[in-house]
Design an enzyme around this catalytic site. Structure first.
Site, PDB file in Angstrom:
ATOM      1  N   LEU A   1       0.871  -1.173   0.000  1.00  0.00           N
ATOM      2  CA  LEU A   1       0.000   0.000   0.000  1.00  0.00           C
ATOM      3  C   LEU A   1       0.905   1.219   0.000  1.00  0.00           C
ATOM      4  CD1 LEU A   1      -2.675  -0.937   2.709  1.00  0.00           C
ATOM      5  CD2 LEU A   1      -2.958  -1.000   0.239  1.00  0.00           C
ATOM      6  N   ASP A   2       0.478   2.273  -0.659  1.00  0.00           N
ATOM      7  CA  ASP A   2       1.268   3.498  -0.641  1.00  0.00           C
ATOM      8  C   ASP A   2       1.444   3.993   0.786  1.00  0.00           C
ATOM      9  OD1 ASP A   2       1.645   3.699  -3.367  1.00  0.00           O
ATOM     10  OD2 ASP A   2      -0.119   4.935  -3.692  1.00  0.00           O
ATOM     11  N   LYS A   3       2.457   4.787   0.987  1.00  0.00           N
ATOM     12  CA  LYS A   3       2.756   5.329   2.310  1.00  0.00           C
ATOM     13  C   LYS A   3       1.530   5.966   2.950  1.00  0.00           C
ATOM     14  CE  LYS A   3       5.545   8.885   4.607  1.00  0.00           C
ATOM     15  NZ  LYS A   3       6.598   9.923   4.431  1.00  0.00           N
TER      16      LYS A   3
ATOM     17  N   ASP B   1      -0.419  -0.214  -4.705  1.00  0.00           N
ATOM     18  CA  ASP B   1       0.137   1.002  -4.291  1.00  0.00           C
ATOM     19  C   ASP B   1       1.503   1.191  -4.370  1.00  0.00           C
ATOM     20  OD1 ASP B   1      -1.049   2.236  -2.128  1.00  0.00           O
ATOM     21  OD2 ASP B   1      -0.118   1.362  -1.296  1.00  0.00           O
TER      22      ASP B   1
END
Length: 356
Positions: free
Chosen positions: A138-140, A351
């Protein structure tokens, strides 16, 4: 960056007349000159007990003490005692509710404090697994559910399920503009031609399919459910931009024009302007358990900051106060054919920083 034991050197006579940084580069060739200059500037290098500058010359015989700093890459795979919000765990898999702000995998600028570092502390034997058992990211600044394998067999099973597109991943997002019907976005995604850290709609890119469903509609925003068939980097974020309904708070693919403040109450303005990340949350995850082969599904609450944003929209909905319609006018970016990057990091996720 951690510090190793000090290194003591005596400048040989044949290096006399060189600048300090030049002499150190000869004596410590494993370190770059720019790194040595940084250490000198930070006071980590002394000459006969005193600090110096990189430009100062040495003449031979000086006693140099260098506080050698480990390269950031060296700490990337070190365990760190970072609390994890564990939704499910057995001897095969670990399901985590990742908070916004946490990077999943170490990379430039984020060599420590990542989910991987936390996993290595919680599951020490994960050091023997590829990417410490992480199979998607997942993205940050995306929050929500993420599964991690604790054995090689479990990791192989999860990777195959991701490749077969049988893992169910549901997201919630809040976007700009009013969306009036449910739909499906089937647009390939590849690297952006001018910014290699961004993605874009690219006819030569990899297939990417996102299904979206309207949950609530406000005056100038819409709350959506998104389900993924694929897991391309930044998929939901790029597809929402393509739909001309960029995600609220998205610093990369978001609304870049003047925010339509006149269409929002002051309370809603504050809520939107103070929302400092993309409003995207991985709320549901479903898969076949690698060992029992039974279907399993987890669903968590919406992230608290997104709950607060929705509440502001519900109570301060300006739709009745204005007949003006807000539309996102900036079109999607299409990459040129020659701009295609054949390599894609973590093809199985979305992500990372990823699936969104």
């Amino acid at each position: 960056m951690t510090q190793a034991a000090p290194t003591t050197l005596i400048i040989p006579q044949d290096l006399g007349g060189l600048r300090l940084d030049q002499a150190l580069q000869r004596l410590l060739p494993e370190h770059s000159r720019s790194r040595l200059q940084t250490w000198i500037k930070e006071g980590l290098v002394t000459v006969d007990g005193a600090s110096s500058t990189a430009k100062n010359k040495v003449w031979g015989g000086e006693r140099i003490v260098v506080q050698v700093q480990e390269k950031p890459e060296a700490i990337a795979f070190k365990p760190e005692d970072i609390p994890l919000n564990i939704v499910f765990e057995d001897e095969h898999i670990l399901v985590i509710n990742k908070p916004a702000g946490m990077v999943v995998h170490p990379a430039a600028g984020n060599w420590e404090g990542t989910l991987l570092n936390a996993i290595l502390h919680h599951v020490p034997h994960a050091k023997d697994l590829p990417r410490a058992g992480i199979v998607h990211r997942l993205d940050k600044d995306t929050s929500g559910l993420l599964v991690v394998a604790k054995t090689l067999e479990a990791q192989t099973s999860l990777v195959r399920q991701l490749q077969a597109r049988t893992v169910k991943r549901e997201y919630r997002t809040i976007v700009w503009g009013q969306i009036w019907r449910n739909g499906k976005i089937d647009q390939p995604i590849g690297r952006h031609s001018h910014s290699r850290t961004k993605m874009a709609i690219n006819r030569m890119g990899k297939p990417a399919v996102t299904h979206y469903e309207v949950l609530e509609r406000f005056g100038i925003h819409t709350y959506l459910r998104c389900n993924l068939e694929t897991g391309r980097t930044h998929q939901i974020r790029v597809h929402m931009q393509f739909l001309k309904a960029p995600i609220v708070g998205d610093p990369v693919y978001g609304y870049r024009g003047i925010v339509p403040l006149r269409l929002m109450t002051e309370t809603l303005q504050d809520a939107v302007l103070n929302f400092k990340r993309q409003a995207l949350h991985a709320i549901k995850l479903g898969l076949i358990h690698p060992a029992t082969h039974q279907p399993m599904e987890w669903q968590i609450e919406l992230a608290e900051d997104m709950k607060g944003l929705l509440e502001a929209m519900r109570h301060e909905d300006p739709s009745e106060a204005s007949d003006e319609v807000f539309e996102f006018s900036e079109g999607p970016y299409y990459a040129d054919e020659e701009d295609l990057d054949d390599e894609e990091d973590w093809d199985l996720e979305e992500d990372e920083e990823d699936v969104e």
